[in-house]
Enzyme design. Structure first.
Site, PDB file in Angstrom:
ATOM      1  N   ASP A  71       0.869  -1.169   0.000  1.00 35.31           N
ATOM      2  CA  ASP A  71       0.000   0.000   0.000  1.00 35.31           C
ATOM      3  C   ASP A  71       0.904   1.216   0.000  1.00 35.31           C
ATOM      4  OD1 ASP A  71      -2.882   0.640   0.054  1.00 35.31           O
ATOM      5  OD2 ASP A  71      -2.267   1.919   1.711  1.00 35.31           O
ATOM      6  N   SER A  72       0.523   2.205  -0.765  1.00 32.95           N
ATOM      7  CA  SER A  72       1.405   3.365  -0.894  1.00 32.95           C
ATOM      8  C   SER A  72       0.580   4.611  -1.145  1.00 32.95           C
ATOM      9  CB  SER A  72       2.393   3.148  -2.049  1.00 32.95           C
ATOM     10  OG  SER A  72       1.701   2.795  -3.224  1.00 32.95           O
ATOM     11  N   GLY A 164       0.472   7.828 -11.533  1.00 30.12           N
ATOM     12  CA  GLY A 164      -0.112   8.509 -10.377  1.00 30.12           C
ATOM     13  C   GLY A 164       0.316   9.973 -10.279  1.00 30.12           C
ATOM     14  N   HIS A 191      10.172   5.521  -2.710  1.00 33.38           N
ATOM     15  CA  HIS A 191       9.595   4.817  -1.556  1.00 33.38           C
ATOM     16  C   HIS A 191       9.483   3.317  -1.851  1.00 33.38           C
ATOM     17  CE1 HIS A 191       6.765   5.999  -4.550  1.00 33.38           C
ATOM     18  NE2 HIS A 191       5.689   5.545  -3.936  1.00 33.38           N
TER      19      HIS A 191
HETATM   20  P1  IMP Z   1      -3.013   1.801  -3.447  1.00 31.30           P
HETATM   21  O1  IMP Z   1      -3.060   0.971  -4.685  1.00 31.30           O
HETATM   22  O2  IMP Z   1      -4.272   1.760  -2.643  1.00 31.30           O
HETATM   23  O3  IMP Z   1      -1.790   1.512  -2.636  1.00 31.30           O
HETATM   24  O4  IMP Z   1      -2.908   3.321  -3.936  1.00 31.30           O
HETATM   25  C1  IMP Z   1      -1.703   3.871  -4.272  1.00 31.30           C
HETATM   26  C2  IMP Z   1      -1.933   5.247  -4.891  1.00 31.30           C
HETATM   27  O5  IMP Z   1      -0.951   6.143  -4.380  1.00 31.30           O
HETATM   28  C3  IMP Z   1      -1.721   5.220  -6.402  1.00 31.30           C
HETATM   29  O6  IMP Z   1      -2.909   5.006  -7.102  1.00 31.30           O
HETATM   30  C4  IMP Z   1      -1.156   6.606  -6.670  1.00 31.30           C
HETATM   31  O7  IMP Z   1      -2.205   7.525  -6.740  1.00 31.30           O
HETATM   32  C5  IMP Z   1      -0.357   6.880  -5.407  1.00 31.30           C
HETATM   33  N1  IMP Z   1       1.039   6.414  -5.549  1.00 31.30           N
HETATM   34  C6  IMP Z   1       1.672   5.456  -4.834  1.00 31.30           C
HETATM   35  N2  IMP Z   1       2.923   5.282  -5.259  1.00 31.30           N
HETATM   36  C7  IMP Z   1       3.102   6.138  -6.273  1.00 31.30           C
HETATM   37  C8  IMP Z   1       4.196   6.392  -7.135  1.00 31.30           C
HETATM   38  O8  IMP Z   1       5.282   5.775  -7.081  1.00 31.30           O
HETATM   39  N3  IMP Z   1       3.995   7.336  -8.050  1.00 31.30           N
HETATM   40  C9  IMP Z   1       2.821   8.037  -8.167  1.00 31.30           C
HETATM   41  N4  IMP Z   1       1.755   7.820  -7.408  1.00 31.30           N
HETATM   42  C10 IMP Z   1       1.892   6.866  -6.457  1.00 31.30           C
END
Ligand code: IMP
Length: 208
Positions: A71-72, A164, A191
Site C-alpha cells: 500500500d502506498s 499517479g 519509496h
Molecule cells: P493503493 O493501490 O491503494 O496503494 O494506492 C496507491 C496510490 O498512491 C496510487 O494510485 C497513486 O495515486 C499513489 N502512488 C503510490 N505510489 C506512487 C508512485 O510511485 N507514483 C505516483 N503515485 C503513487
C-alpha cells in the site's frame, strides 16, 4: 528459481516491481485468480494496515505461497498528510466527502491535488511518498517493510514517465519530478525501491 506472487493489479506498481526483480534470481509473478475474487476492502487507517489487509486476503488464494502486497501513497505536509491512504481515490473522496472504495483515475487525482494546493497559495509544498510492503503466507503477515521518499509538490505537471502523482512529485536532489526519471533511477530513490530493498534483505535471510 524461488517464486513470489505479486498481489497488485496497478500497472504502474507491477512495472516497477518487475523491473526491480529483473536482475534477481527470484520470479515475481502475478498472483493467479486475483481477478476472480472481489477486491480486498482497504479500510485501514494506515499504509501498513492496508498492506497487511491485502497481503493476508490475497495470500489465501494460493495456499503455501509467499505473497507480496503493498500500500502506498502521497502525504502532503500542508494538507495534514492527505491524500494519504486515500491517494488512489482522492478526487472521489474530496467530491463525495466519504471514503469510497472506487479509485479515481490519475488525471482526476492530480487535478484534485493541484486544486487543494492552489487554495493554500504557498511558495512550496513539501511532502513524501510512503510505501509499505507486506509479505504474507496462508492469510498471515510474515513481515512488513516501509520506504519513504521526501519531495515537493508542483502545481504544474512535468514529465511523462511513472504513474499517479509522479508528474507533480518533484525530487530536489535530482532537480526532476519522478515522471522525468527512467524506471531504474526512480527505483533508486523511490519509496517503493527503498521498501523493496528492505524486503530483499529480509528474503535473503530466510531459510530456503
Ligand atoms: P493503493 O493501490 O491503494 O496503494 O494506492 C496507491 C496510490 O498512491 C496510487 O494510485 C497513486 O495515486 C499513489 N502512488 C503510490 N505510489 C506512487 C508512485 O510511485 N507514483 C505516483 N503515485 C503513487
Amino acid at each position: 528459481m524461488p517464486r513470489i506472487y505479486l498481489a497488485t493489479t496497478n500497472p504502474g506498481k507491477v512495472r516497477e516491481f518487475r523491473e526491480a526483480a529483473q536482475a534477481l534470481s527470484i520470479a515475481l509473478d502475478p498472483l493467479p485468480r486475483m481477478a476472480e475474487v472481489p477486491p480486498a476492502i482497504e479500510d485501514g487507517s494506515t499504509f501498513e494496515q492496508n498492506a497487511r489487509i491485502k497481503a493476508e486476503y490475497y495470500s489465501r488464494l494460493s495456499p503455501g505461497e509467499l505473497v507480496l502486497a503493498e500500500d502506498s501513497g502521497l502525504a502532503v505536509d500542508a494538507l495534514n498528510g492527505s491524500p494519504g491512504v486515500h491517494s488512489a481515490r482522492y478526487a472521489a473522496v474530496l467530491q463525495s466527502g466519504v471514503a469510497l472504495d472506487q479509485n479515481s483515475d490519475d488525471q482526476a487525482n492530480n487535478a484534485a491535488l493541484i486544486a487543494q494546493l492552489k487554495r493554500l497559495n504557498q511558495d512550496r509544498y513539501t511532502g513524501k511518498y510512503v510505501c509499505v510492503i507486506a509479505m504474507a503466507q496462508d492469510g498471515e503477515t510474515l513481515a512488513t517493510f516501509t520506504g519513504e521518499a521526501p519531495g515537493e509538490l508542483l502545481t504544474v505537471p512535468r514529465g511523462t514517465q511513472g504513474f499517479g502523482y509522479d508528474p507533480l512529485f518533484y525530487f530536489p536532489a535530482l532537480g526532476k519530478t519522478f515522471a522525468e526519471l527512467p524506471l531504474e533511477q526512480k527505483r533508486e530513490h523511490s519509496h517503493r525501491g527503498k521498501a523493496f530493498r528492505q524486503f530483499l534483505n529480509w528474503y535473503g535471510r530466510q531459510p530456503q
